[in-house]
Scaffold this motif. Structure first.
Motif, PDB file in Angstrom:
ATOM      1  N   ILE A   8       0.499  -3.102   3.265  1.00  0.00           N
ATOM      2  CA  ILE A   8      -0.362  -4.061   2.149  1.00  0.00           C
ATOM      3  C   ILE A   8      -0.059  -5.480   2.898  1.00  0.00           C
ATOM      4  CG2 ILE A   8      -0.244  -5.107  -0.334  1.00  0.00           C
ATOM      5  CD1 ILE A   8       0.695  -1.750  -0.668  1.00  0.00           C
ATOM      6  N   ASP A   9      -1.492  -6.154   3.037  1.00  0.00           N
ATOM      7  CA  ASP A   9      -1.028  -7.723   3.632  1.00  0.00           C
ATOM      8  C   ASP A   9      -0.206  -7.857   4.472  1.00  0.00           C
ATOM      9  OD1 ASP A   9      -3.043  -7.954   1.370  1.00  0.00           O
ATOM     10  OD2 ASP A   9      -1.483  -8.236  -0.480  1.00  0.00           O
ATOM     11  N   LEU A  10      -0.623  -7.062   5.868  1.00  0.00           N
ATOM     12  CA  LEU A  10      -0.006  -8.000   6.307  1.00  0.00           C
ATOM     13  C   LEU A  10      -0.783  -8.292   7.875  1.00  0.00           C
ATOM     14  CD1 LEU A  10       2.976  -7.905   8.244  1.00  0.00           C
ATOM     15  CD2 LEU A  10       1.970  -4.925   9.236  1.00  0.00           C
ATOM     16  N   ALA A  11      -1.029  -9.529   8.080  1.00  0.00           N
ATOM     17  CA  ALA A  11      -1.646  -9.765   9.450  1.00  0.00           C
ATOM     18  C   ALA A  11      -2.704  -9.953   8.738  1.00  0.00           C
ATOM     19  CB  ALA A  11      -1.265  -8.715  10.608  1.00  0.00           C
ATOM     20  N   VAL A  12      -3.998  -9.055   9.447  1.00  0.00           N
ATOM     21  CA  VAL A  12      -5.886  -8.892   8.783  1.00  0.00           C
ATOM     22  C   VAL A  12      -5.675  -7.860   7.952  1.00  0.00           C
ATOM     23  CG1 VAL A  12      -6.364 -10.705  10.811  1.00  0.00           C
ATOM     24  CG2 VAL A  12      -6.679  -7.925  10.898  1.00  0.00           C
ATOM     25  N   VAL A  13      -4.609  -6.757   8.090  1.00  0.00           N
ATOM     26  CA  VAL A  13      -4.418  -5.904   7.006  1.00  0.00           C
ATOM     27  C   VAL A  13      -4.596  -5.522   5.137  1.00  0.00           C
ATOM     28  CG1 VAL A  13      -3.736  -3.149   6.429  1.00  0.00           C
ATOM     29  CG2 VAL A  13      -4.127  -4.737   8.924  1.00  0.00           C
ATOM     30  N   LYS A  14      -5.606  -5.247   4.296  1.00  0.00           N
ATOM     31  CA  LYS A  14      -5.364  -5.495   3.345  1.00  0.00           C
ATOM     32  C   LYS A  14      -4.891  -4.652   2.546  1.00  0.00           C
ATOM     33  CE  LYS A  14      -7.621  -6.662  -1.653  1.00  0.00           C
ATOM     34  NZ  LYS A  14      -8.930  -7.019  -2.221  1.00  0.00           N
ATOM     35  N   SER A  15      -5.146  -3.605   3.187  1.00  0.00           N
ATOM     36  CA  SER A  15      -4.777  -2.339   2.679  1.00  0.00           C
ATOM     37  C   SER A  15      -5.054  -1.596   3.634  1.00  0.00           C
ATOM     38  CB  SER A  15      -4.841  -1.900   0.761  1.00  0.00           C
ATOM     39  OG  SER A  15      -4.151  -0.290   0.556  1.00  0.00           O
ATOM     40  N   LEU A  16      -3.972  -0.560   3.847  1.00  0.00           N
ATOM     41  CA  LEU A  16      -4.205   0.912   4.817  1.00  0.00           C
ATOM     42  C   LEU A  16      -3.314   1.957   4.318  1.00  0.00           C
ATOM     43  CD1 LEU A  16      -5.110   1.546   7.931  1.00  0.00           C
ATOM     44  CD2 LEU A  16      -2.624   2.158   7.808  1.00  0.00           C
ATOM     45  N   ASP A  17      -3.728   3.072   3.649  1.00  0.00           N
ATOM     46  CA  ASP A  17      -2.310   4.021   3.775  1.00  0.00           C
ATOM     47  C   ASP A  17      -3.233   5.449   5.146  1.00  0.00           C
ATOM     48  OD1 ASP A  17      -1.088   5.606   2.500  1.00  0.00           O
ATOM     49  OD2 ASP A  17      -2.063   6.232   1.330  1.00  0.00           O
ATOM     50  N   LEU A  18      -2.198   5.429   6.169  1.00  0.00           N
ATOM     51  CA  LEU A  18      -2.470   6.676   6.562  1.00  0.00           C
ATOM     52  C   LEU A  18      -1.346   7.456   6.920  1.00  0.00           C
ATOM     53  CD1 LEU A  18      -3.780   7.515   9.339  1.00  0.00           C
ATOM     54  CD2 LEU A  18      -1.648   6.123  10.397  1.00  0.00           C
ATOM     55  N   CYS A  59      -2.016 -14.925   0.681  1.00  0.00           N
ATOM     56  CA  CYS A  59      -0.389 -13.568  -0.299  1.00  0.00           C
ATOM     57  C   CYS A  59       0.405 -14.046   0.079  1.00  0.00           C
ATOM     58  CB  CYS A  59      -1.174 -12.569   0.578  1.00  0.00           C
ATOM     59  SG  CYS A  59      -3.010 -11.762   0.277  1.00  0.00           S
ATOM     60  N   LYS A  60       1.239 -13.295  -1.574  1.00  0.00           N
ATOM     61  CA  LYS A  60       2.541 -13.839  -0.883  1.00  0.00           C
ATOM     62  C   LYS A  60       3.512 -12.952  -0.502  1.00  0.00           C
ATOM     63  CE  LYS A  60       2.389 -15.274  -6.246  1.00  0.00           C
ATOM     64  NZ  LYS A  60       2.579 -15.028  -7.554  1.00  0.00           N
ATOM     65  N   ARG A  61       3.358 -12.319   0.060  1.00  0.00           N
ATOM     66  CA  ARG A  61       4.256 -10.743   0.523  1.00  0.00           C
ATOM     67  C   ARG A  61       3.436  -9.733   1.614  1.00  0.00           C
ATOM     68  NH1 ARG A  61       7.373  -7.260  -3.451  1.00  0.00           N
ATOM     69  NH2 ARG A  61       5.920  -6.022  -3.994  1.00  0.00           N
ATOM     70  N   ALA A  62       4.158  -9.565   2.480  1.00  0.00           N
ATOM     71  CA  ALA A  62       3.438  -7.793   3.411  1.00  0.00           C
ATOM     72  C   ALA A  62       4.576  -6.968   2.721  1.00  0.00           C
ATOM     73  CB  ALA A  62       3.276  -8.726   4.792  1.00  0.00           C
ATOM     74  N   GLU A  63       3.928  -5.257   2.990  1.00  0.00           N
ATOM     75  CA  GLU A  63       5.026  -4.877   2.375  1.00  0.00           C
ATOM     76  C   GLU A  63       4.740  -3.527   3.576  1.00  0.00           C
ATOM     77  OE1 GLU A  63       5.873  -1.479  -0.671  1.00  0.00           O
ATOM     78  OE2 GLU A  63       5.334  -3.664  -1.235  1.00  0.00           O
ATOM     79  N   VAL A  64       5.635  -2.980   4.256  1.00  0.00           N
ATOM     80  CA  VAL A  64       5.432  -1.993   4.943  1.00  0.00           C
ATOM     81  C   VAL A  64       6.005  -0.556   4.333  1.00  0.00           C
ATOM     82  CG1 VAL A  64       5.693  -0.990   7.299  1.00  0.00           C
ATOM     83  CG2 VAL A  64       4.530  -3.682   7.315  1.00  0.00           C
ATOM     84  N   ASN A  65       5.315   0.546   4.148  1.00  0.00           N
ATOM     85  CA  ASN A  65       6.379   1.765   3.919  1.00  0.00           C
ATOM     86  C   ASN A  65       6.280   3.177   5.185  1.00  0.00           C
ATOM     87  OD1 ASN A  65       7.065   0.935   1.007  1.00  0.00           O
ATOM     88  ND2 ASN A  65       4.459   0.346   1.191  1.00  0.00           N
ATOM     89  N   LEU A  66       6.827   3.464   4.990  1.00  0.00           N
ATOM     90  CA  LEU A  66       7.306   4.458   5.853  1.00  0.00           C
ATOM     91  C   LEU A  66       7.847   5.824   5.181  1.00  0.00           C
ATOM     92  CD1 LEU A  66       8.651   2.924   9.459  1.00  0.00           C
ATOM     93  CD2 LEU A  66       6.074   3.159   8.602  1.00  0.00           C
ATOM     94  N   GLU A  67       7.296   7.102   5.299  1.00  0.00           N
ATOM     95  CA  GLU A  67       7.815   8.215   4.657  1.00  0.00           C
ATOM     96  C   GLU A  67       7.953   9.066   5.400  1.00  0.00           C
ATOM     97  OE1 GLU A  67       6.733  12.271   1.728  1.00  0.00           O
ATOM     98  OE2 GLU A  67       5.459  10.100   1.491  1.00  0.00           O
ATOM     99  N   PHE A  68       9.040  10.012   5.446  1.00  0.00           N
ATOM    100  CA  PHE A  68       9.763  10.664   6.833  1.00  0.00           C
ATOM    101  C   PHE A  68       9.602  12.263   6.316  1.00  0.00           C
ATOM    102  CE2 PHE A  68      10.773   6.813   8.661  1.00  0.00           C
ATOM    103  CZ  PHE A  68       9.730   6.704   9.830  1.00  0.00           C
ATOM    104  N   ASP A  69       9.608  13.780   7.087  1.00  0.00           N
ATOM    105  CA  ASP A  69      10.135  14.492   6.054  1.00  0.00           C
ATOM    106  C   ASP A  69      11.274  15.054   7.953  1.00  0.00           C
ATOM    107  OD1 ASP A  69      10.626  16.943   6.408  1.00  0.00           O
ATOM    108  OD2 ASP A  69       8.728  17.615   6.458  1.00  0.00           O
TER     109      ASP A  69
END
Length: 121
Positions: A8-18, A59-69
């Protein structure tokens, strides 16, 4: 195994969910397609140094989330258990980078030092 990458809001990426599946995943694309932003996001989530330049303009902040099994990663499960972060074979890593360059890291909800993410604690 990495199950999901959310940006979310990282560099030029507004939102990405992969979402990722078992097996080999390959990222391809032309120059400028954003492959390096995905690698930057992974690095940030795993403890790389952050600065305000990573936050998308206005933007106020960037956020990265990772989910692992972690079903096939007993070493990681043990490490989480030893650090009181275990969550039934899952691991959620969240990194927030603020506009002023400060950042916070979370492993399975509680805030953690970056040294924990880098494995140096």
């Amino acid at each position: 195994m990495l199950l999901n990458l959310n940006i979310i809001d990282l560099a030029v990426v507004k939102s990405l969910d992969l979402d990722l599946e078992k097996g080999m995943s390959v990222l391809t694309g032309e120059t400028g397609a954003g492959k390096s932003i995905l690698l930057t996001a992974l690095g940030l989530a795993l403890g790389d140094r952050a600065d305000s330049g990573y936050v998308r303009p206005e933007c106020k902040r960037a956020e990265v989330n990772l989910e692992f099994d972690l079903a096939d990663a007993p070493g990681a499960q043990q490490w989480l258990k030893e650090n009181e972060l275990d969550d039934d074979q899952h691991c959620l890593i969240r990194r927030i980078v603020n506009q002023d360059g400060r950042s916070k890291a979370y492993v399975n909800k509680p805030p953690r030092n970056l040294t924990v993410l880098a494995g140096t604690e």
